[in-house]
Motif scaffolding. Sequence first.
Motif, PDB file in Angstrom:
ATOM      1  N   PRO A   1       0.804  -1.225   0.000  1.00 60.39           N
ATOM      2  CA  PRO A   1       0.000   0.000   0.000  1.00 60.39           C
ATOM      3  C   PRO A   1       0.837   1.275   0.000  1.00 60.39           C
ATOM      4  CG  PRO A   1      -0.848  -1.577   1.595  1.00 60.39           C
ATOM      5  CD  PRO A   1       0.476  -2.108   1.123  1.00 60.39           C
ATOM      6  N   MET A   2       0.220   2.320  -0.508  1.00 63.22           N
ATOM      7  CA  MET A   2       0.762   3.670  -0.491  1.00 63.22           C
ATOM      8  C   MET A   2      -0.340   4.579   0.055  1.00 63.22           C
ATOM      9  SD  MET A   2       1.636   6.041  -3.817  1.00 63.22           S
ATOM     10  CE  MET A   2       2.989   4.978  -4.318  1.00 63.22           C
ATOM     11  N   ILE A   3       0.003   5.404   1.012  1.00 62.45           N
ATOM     12  CA  ILE A   3      -0.961   6.359   1.569  1.00 62.45           C
ATOM     13  C   ILE A   3      -0.436   7.757   1.322  1.00 62.45           C
ATOM     14  CG2 ILE A   3      -2.109   7.212   3.650  1.00 62.45           C
ATOM     15  CD1 ILE A   3      -1.932   4.418   4.814  1.00 62.45           C
ATOM     16  N   GLU A   4      -1.278   8.617   0.770  1.00 67.31           N
ATOM     17  CA  GLU A   4      -0.911  10.015   0.569  1.00 67.31           C
ATOM     18  C   GLU A   4      -1.935  10.877   1.278  1.00 67.31           C
ATOM     19  OE1 GLU A   4       1.164  12.744  -2.814  1.00 67.31           O
ATOM     20  OE2 GLU A   4       0.579  10.686  -3.210  1.00 67.31           O
ATOM     21  N   VAL A   5      -1.466  11.688   2.215  1.00 61.45           N
ATOM     22  CA  VAL A   5      -2.320  12.570   3.009  1.00 61.45           C
ATOM     23  C   VAL A   5      -2.085  13.993   2.534  1.00 61.45           C
ATOM     24  CG1 VAL A   5      -2.960  13.310   5.329  1.00 61.45           C
ATOM     25  CG2 VAL A   5      -2.085  10.993   4.956  1.00 61.45           C
ATOM     26  N   GLY A   6      -3.141  14.675   2.103  1.00 64.95           N
ATOM     27  CA  GLY A   6      -2.996  16.023   1.571  1.00 64.95           C
ATOM     28  C   GLY A   6      -3.774  17.046   2.371  1.00 64.95           C
ATOM     29  N   PHE A   7      -3.125  18.181   2.659  1.00 66.28           N
ATOM     30  CA  PHE A   7      -3.756  19.303   3.350  1.00 66.28           C
ATOM     31  C   PHE A   7      -3.722  20.513   2.420  1.00 66.28           C
ATOM     32  CE2 PHE A   7      -1.570  16.591   6.380  1.00 66.28           C
ATOM     33  CZ  PHE A   7      -2.497  16.369   7.384  1.00 66.28           C
ATOM     34  N   LEU A   8      -4.841  21.200   2.250  1.00 67.14           N
ATOM     35  CA  LEU A   8      -4.823  22.421   1.461  1.00 67.14           C
ATOM     36  C   LEU A   8      -3.815  23.386   2.059  1.00 67.14           C
ATOM     37  CD1 LEU A   8      -8.563  23.111   0.559  1.00 67.14           C
ATOM     38  CD2 LEU A   8      -6.728  22.344  -0.948  1.00 67.14           C
ATOM     39  N   SER A   9      -2.974  23.941   1.206  1.00 70.43           N
ATOM     40  CA  SER A   9      -1.856  24.770   1.645  1.00 70.43           C
ATOM     41  C   SER A   9      -2.056  26.197   1.132  1.00 70.43           C
ATOM     42  CB  SER A   9      -0.553  24.139   1.136  1.00 70.43           C
ATOM     43  OG  SER A   9       0.566  24.912   1.463  1.00 70.43           O
ATOM     44  N   VAL A  10      -1.013  26.797   0.562  1.00 73.55           N
ATOM     45  CA  VAL A  10      -1.059  28.195   0.139  1.00 73.55           C
ATOM     46  C   VAL A  10      -0.490  28.330  -1.267  1.00 73.55           C
ATOM     47  CG1 VAL A  10      -0.848  29.062   2.498  1.00 73.55           C
ATOM     48  CG2 VAL A  10       1.229  28.693   1.119  1.00 73.55           C
ATOM     49  N   SER A  11      -0.650  29.507  -1.842  1.00 69.16           N
ATOM     50  CA  SER A  11      -0.050  29.797  -3.137  1.00 69.16           C
ATOM     51  C   SER A  11       1.392  30.251  -2.937  1.00 69.16           C
ATOM     52  CB  SER A  11      -0.842  30.880  -3.865  1.00 69.16           C
ATOM     53  OG  SER A  11      -0.486  32.161  -3.385  1.00 69.16           O
ATOM     54  N   ILE A  12       2.111  30.376  -4.035  1.00 70.67           N
ATOM     55  CA  ILE A  12       3.511  30.785  -3.966  1.00 70.67           C
ATOM     56  C   ILE A  12       3.652  32.223  -3.477  1.00 70.67           C
ATOM     57  CG2 ILE A  12       3.612  31.605  -6.351  1.00 70.67           C
ATOM     58  CD1 ILE A  12       6.419  30.362  -6.509  1.00 70.67           C
ATOM     59  N   ARG A  13       2.580  32.993  -3.547  1.00 68.95           N
ATOM     60  CA  ARG A  13       2.645  34.395  -3.141  1.00 68.95           C
ATOM     61  C   ARG A  13       2.223  34.623  -1.695  1.00 68.95           C
ATOM     62  NH1 ARG A  13       0.205  34.119  -8.071  1.00 68.95           N
ATOM     63  NH2 ARG A  13      -1.845  34.353  -7.105  1.00 68.95           N
ATOM     64  N   ASP A  14       1.807  33.573  -0.997  1.00 63.68           N
ATOM     65  CA  ASP A  14       1.319  33.710   0.366  1.00 63.68           C
ATOM     66  C   ASP A  14       2.489  33.775   1.357  1.00 63.68           C
ATOM     67  OD1 ASP A  14      -1.637  32.832   1.843  1.00 63.68           O
ATOM     68  OD2 ASP A  14       0.188  32.857   3.067  1.00 63.68           O
ATOM     69  N   PRO A  15       2.444  34.694   2.334  1.00 62.27           N
ATOM     70  CA  PRO A  15       3.552  34.789   3.301  1.00 62.27           C
ATOM     71  C   PRO A  15       3.735  33.552   4.169  1.00 62.27           C
ATOM     72  CG  PRO A  15       1.722  36.241   3.916  1.00 62.27           C
ATOM     73  CD  PRO A  15       1.447  35.763   2.526  1.00 62.27           C
ATOM     74  N   ASP A  16       2.722  32.698   4.267  1.00 62.99           N
ATOM     75  CA  ASP A  16       2.880  31.455   5.035  1.00 62.99           C
ATOM     76  C   ASP A  16       3.686  30.397   4.284  1.00 62.99           C
ATOM     77  OD1 ASP A  16      -0.341  31.438   6.787  1.00 62.99           O
ATOM     78  OD2 ASP A  16       1.604  32.348   7.275  1.00 62.99           O
TER      79      ASP A  16
END
Length: 865
Positions: A264-279
Amino acid sequence: MTIQKADRVSSPAASPSVDTVPVVTRHRFPNGLTLLIQEDHSHPLVAFQAAVPTGSATEGRFLGTGISHVVEHMLFKGTQRRGVGEVEKEARAYGGTSQGFTNYDTTAYQLVVNREHWSSAADLLIDALFNSTFDPGEFAKEREVVLRELKMRDDDPSQLSWEILFANAYRVHPYQIPIIGYEPLLTQLTADDAKAYYRSWYFPNTMVLAVVGDVDTEAVIKTIGELTKAIPPGRVPLETLPEEPFPSMAGRQIVEQSAALTMPMIEVGFLSVSIRDPDLFALDLLAWILGGDRGSRLDRALKETGLVHSVTAFNYTPRDRGVLTIALRLDSEKRELAMDALRKELRLVQSGSITETELQAARKAVLRGYWSGKQQVADIAGDLCGNEILTGDPLFSRRYLQGLRQVTREDIKRVAQKYLQIDQATVVTMLPEHEPAEIKQSAIKPQTIPVQKKILRNGIRVILKPDRRIGLVNLQVSMPGGVLWETDSSSGLSALTAHMFLRGTRSKNADQITDAMKRMGGQVGTASGRNGIGLSMEVIGAELPGAVALLAELLQQSVFPAAELEKEKSLALAHLKEQEEDPFPWGIRRLMRLLFTKHPYRLDPAGSEESIKLISREACEQFYKRATDPRSMVIAVVGDFDPNQVLALLEQSMGRMEKPAENSSFAEPEPELIRRLAVEEKTPRHEQLILIGFRGLRLVDSRIPALDLAEAVLSGGAGRLFDEVREKQGLAYTVGAFGVPGLDPGSFVIYAMADPGNRARVEQSLWNEIGRLREELVPEKELEEAKQGLLGAHRVARQTQSAVAGQLASNELYGLGFDYDERYEAMIQSLTAADVQRVTRELLDPGRCVVLTSLPSDANAPSGE
């Protein structure tokens, strides 16, 4: 042509100083073309990169067709001034390499040429960018190529996982659509569609062109100005993409998919930011802290504890909101335990447990990665172009480096709490096809046709394994040879002969062989080692008859042109010089000479400078005739084919191959090793290499699985050597063990790379671990973890059709039986601690070994003896 998953921009300067700003000239022409120039006179090369701000997410009425990628394929296929095929030929004439890239936001084209041709190359690139003709015949061919790419991704679980993740993580943004598009929509595209799309985006005022290398800035501005002055600007399409809500409007998404993989392979994804975001800065560092490398939080919590075989984390930040992903490879029974451990680590990070030491280490690692990745002119050009088109600032990387330096522990805690909420994550689990998935999206059903062994009229053994998950066929030919057929004066002959398979036949020269494979959309390769020689091909199923015909030609009609042999000899000599620069191959070559005094295993498969210079065309031809003996040849075929058709093709083309008069090796029996031999050898390198070599086993020895398991206990990131010598004592940079079995008894090597001042302690630690394995039974828990690690590595290595074909052929050739890999796992599972101890006592005898220590010429290292 490449489909890109990510657009990570990085520093255009290779300097570690944030204050070192490269001289970049930004010039905008009256028609709107943005030109970026950076002079770099360190190499006589010039790189061009052009980018258009359209990718799979901005395809408008063509959304889901993958038309951006199709246009990328077509751009170098002919212009108003250059016919079909002339663009690529002209680029090669300039010493050039060209490639294209398509991602969600942009399409880019890269050309690297020798400096003396830069102005001609500029004319070539400008012509392709603005005057491509989209020949209908060429379009039909390239659309088929893209369709094959689309089908081939079904054999790439990581790519499938990525696409399923994005399809579920995004609800309104078109990032949810695969870059390559959907097959039904792609098949409907016409040359007129591609031309219309091209004419709506490819204008000077939409484009960024970067030129980096050994050029004069003013000359570049003048030349590009002259080439583009007659090209008018165009009306830029207004593509307003919907903003993906955050937090996710969908909540947690759990998707399971069956795929062509063995674990098995598990991929967990969290919405992040754009390249222009200070975070961006804090999230990039957080991803590295979690899973950037060995020793990361998740590596220690999941991999080192045996819960997973691998773990990585990556923050993907495109033009709009991206995704931070965590990927795991693991055994089925450990899925829940691994996810529980992941949740625990995320809670710890959210609680502020990241230390200043961890933050500093991550910052240095990310900065180092940026600097080391921007030393080539092509990388710098790509960086400038990407920065400009995504952020409007060609030197965005300077701000990026500054942003990394300003991140605090509190920033890491804040972004972890904000973005890494497990109840908002998308979790994609890719399962082996024999395991049921709760939610299946176009799951691929495997064919259950058994592996067959057939024998042609002249004795060639053929192993057939149909696998119709994808439309590819892999052919692997394995033959006896390698160093077993060499002497000191002919060392390297097997490898040279293997390379010469592709250098000419009675009817084709080297270029024509290459062109034949290109026309089939395939690839061909050769190999040579200690025990054999091989030839491999991979093509789409429809091209199988042509592939078999070419394979038969290479095996029966190679002519070994003298001029081509000289080229290969020159390459071989250069390779030997490169090997001398690497301390590990340097040491292994010398160790084998000490461990074997008469047997050919003392020889380096790459040969020696003296022997390669002596090898003649006649010697290669004679070796070739002996190696291609049908009585000892094995051909494995794996993929999408009809067994009866393949057998008929092989019988027709190779069933009458002639048998040579004699076929035996030069192997001389090796005297028994009866003492411990210690040797020191000077080296100009600063590192000290310690190698302990023992005589090993034959490939057919029933003790091989037990020795493999002993190696797993000792070696690897979770092995005893790494844990004790590197982690606990901090004595060595690199430490491990590996076995090399052969048709005759091979070798087993334990190694360490360390500072010269630690030599005595390192060597003693190695002997301590050898002694512990000989004298004490491995605890049950440790033994089981080693088994799982060994089985995991075995499964991972057999996921591709090419790997399976190679193993089927070599196992049959070496007397193990083509089905050996199917029996191997059961052998490993049945082993006990006593089995490991027994084989260790029999082979790893401190009184019968060779100890080779490299002595840096600038150090007076104390002896370990």
